[in-house]
Design an enzyme around this catalytic site. Structure first.
Site, mmCIF file in Angstrom:
data_model
loop_
_atom_site.group_PDB
_atom_site.id
_atom_site.type_symbol
_atom_site.label_atom_id
_atom_site.label_comp_id
_atom_site.label_asym_id
_atom_site.label_seq_id
_atom_site.Cartn_x
_atom_site.Cartn_y
_atom_site.Cartn_z
ATOM 1 N N ILE A 175 0.828 -1.204 0.000
ATOM 2 C CA ILE A 175 0.000 0.000 0.000
ATOM 3 C C ILE A 175 0.866 1.258 0.000
ATOM 4 O O ILE A 175 0.612 2.207 -0.739
ATOM 5 C CB ILE A 175 -0.951 0.009 1.213
ATOM 6 N N THR A 225 -4.487 5.248 7.515
ATOM 7 C CA THR A 225 -5.459 4.301 6.956
ATOM 8 C C THR A 225 -5.075 2.878 7.332
ATOM 9 O O THR A 225 -5.589 1.920 6.751
ATOM 10 C CB THR A 225 -5.512 4.406 5.416
ATOM 11 N N ARG A 266 -3.963 1.144 11.050
ATOM 12 C CA ARG A 266 -4.610 0.672 12.272
ATOM 13 C C ARG A 266 -4.605 1.793 13.309
ATOM 14 O O ARG A 266 -3.617 2.519 13.458
ATOM 15 C CB ARG A 266 -3.885 -0.547 12.839
ATOM 16 N N ASP A 325 -8.787 7.110 9.004
ATOM 17 C CA ASP A 325 -9.796 6.117 8.648
ATOM 18 C C ASP A 325 -9.941 5.073 9.748
ATOM 19 O O ASP A 325 -10.849 4.249 9.698
ATOM 20 C CB ASP A 325 -9.427 5.421 7.328
ATOM 21 N N GLU A 369 -12.366 1.961 17.691
ATOM 22 C CA GLU A 369 -13.417 1.900 16.677
ATOM 23 C C GLU A 369 -14.345 0.696 16.831
ATOM 24 O O GLU A 369 -15.538 0.785 16.546
ATOM 25 C CB GLU A 369 -12.803 1.895 15.272
ATOM 26 N N HIS A 400 -13.392 3.469 8.915
ATOM 27 C CA HIS A 400 -12.618 2.307 8.459
ATOM 28 C C HIS A 400 -13.161 1.843 7.104
ATOM 29 O O HIS A 400 -13.529 0.682 6.913
ATOM 30 C CB HIS A 400 -12.664 1.161 9.468
ATOM 31 N N ALA A 435 -11.512 2.633 4.012
ATOM 32 C CA ALA A 435 -10.519 2.722 2.948
ATOM 33 C C ALA A 435 -10.499 1.490 2.051
ATOM 34 O O ALA A 435 -10.199 1.575 0.861
ATOM 35 C CB ALA A 435 -9.127 2.947 3.549
ATOM 36 N N PHE A 436 -10.834 0.342 2.594
ATOM 37 C CA PHE A 436 -10.814 -0.907 1.833
ATOM 38 C C PHE A 436 -12.046 -1.055 0.936
ATOM 39 O O PHE A 436 -12.068 -1.904 0.035
ATOM 40 C CB PHE A 436 -10.803 -2.103 2.801
#
Length: 346
Positions: free
Chosen positions: A164, A242, A244, A268, A273, A312, A314-315
């Site tokens: 990434i 983005t 953890r 993100d 979370e 969360h 981004a994926f």
């Protein structure tokens, strides 16, 4: 390696947790033959004991399920955990190893997806796009207070240049940014091709106008961006995460933002979370004070004007989600055939 079918006394039972409707449809058309499939939209720990078959031989969670010893004890016949994610910090890998349970992940599915989201958030922050939208949605087309900054000519720092991070470096180059990176491993061919340079951690913090995090969460990287690191960052720099939530000390980040040490943050992921997303979990008495403190701190971040937080997400592109399910099912098929792949605790 012997085929697991030969080792199992009953037909394999596979439990999919946190499964969305579209995933269920895809699963029905691609699920392994000769298997009993159970699905649930709930996180693993939220699924009642009456709905968890003791004969479960494989389980496929997503990132919000905490797969610890307590959950493993509920499934005494478990032999495989096929997480639908690249990261596996939500799984007690050591407990799995002690029980002879294999853990498989999805190592590649959204390198471009996550990197693109990182820059989407960065652009929203630097050009105040979210504030522009909020204002015009009210019929106000004034531009006072909406002046942004250019990315071209600024320095993009990348903590971790894996799959990434390298995509993020490529995108940063397209914006005309100077690029530096810190990584334990130096791939000189990669840096030469993409045109960035490796630096030490001190230099990364001191020179980056934008610092983007692309490392896994481990004991060594937990709070790697803490009070000391934030104090060393370039004044006015922007932090992008983005990866953890646990990579960043939330309390220290809030302090740096409030004091004006940082120019902003695009996040993100958050430390708490998994608790924030479920109201019932938040009200549960089983959470300690540290967890509740993280929840309060995360909520405080939401109120800061120079912070953008996404859930969360981004994926979450159509292509990436398709690849996640395909790879997960391939991991399960391979395990059933006695040739397990993408194992992280072998």
């Amino acid at each position: 390696m012997r085929c697991p079918y030969d080792e199992l006394t009953t037909q394999p039972t596979i439990l999919f947790a946190e499964l969305e409707a579209w995933e269920r449809e895809q699963l029905e058309s691609m699920c392994p033959e000769k298997c009993t499939i159970h699905t649930s939209p709930e996180r693993l720990e939220a699924i009642g004991d009456e709905d968890v078959d003791e004969q479960v031989t494989a389980v496929s969670p997503f990132i919000h399920s905490r797969v610890d010893a307590t959950q493993l004890d509920r499934m005494p016949n478990l032999r495989l955990i096929a997480t639908r994610s690249t990261g596996f910090d939500h799984i007690d890998v050591e407990a799995c190893r002690q029980r002879g349970i294999l853990v498989a992940n999805v190592p590649h599915y959204g390198e471009d997806t996550v990197a693109e989201h990182a820059f989407g958030m960065l652009l929203a922050l630097t050009r105040k796009i979210h504030r522009c939208y909020e204002r015009t949605s009210r019929g106000d087309f004034s531009i006072e207070g909406l002046r942004g900054i250019d990315l071209a000519g600024r320095t993009f720092g990348c903590l971790g240049v894996g799959a990434i991070g390298s995509r993020a470096m490529r995108i940063a180059g397209g914006f005309g940014m100077n690029r530096i990176a810190y990584d334990l491993r130096h791939d000189l061919r990669l840096s030469g091709t993409l045109g960035f340079r490796y630096v030490d951690m001190e230099t990364l913090l001191a020179e980056s106008d934008v610092l983007s995090l692309h490392v896994p969460l481990t004991d060594k990287t937990h709070h790697i961006i803490g009070r000391d690191a934030l104090a060393k960052m370039k004044p006015g720099a922007i932090l992008v995460n983005t990866a953890r939530g646990g990579l960043v000390d939330t309390a220290a980040l809030i302090e740096a933002l409030r004091r004006g040490r940082l120019g902003g943050a695009a996040l993100d992921v958050l430390e708490a979370e998994s608790v924030i997303t479920e109201e019932a979990e938040l009200l549960s008495s089983r959470y300690d004070m540290d967890t509740l403190r993280q929840v309060v701190q995360s909520t405080a971040l939401l109120r800061l004007p120079h912070v953008i937080i996404t859930p969360h997400n981004a994926f979450n592109s159509q292509e990436a989600c398709q690849r996640i399910m395909e790879t997960t099912l391939d991991n399960i098929h391979a395990w059933l055939m006695g040739e397990p792949k993408n194992i992280v605790n072998a």
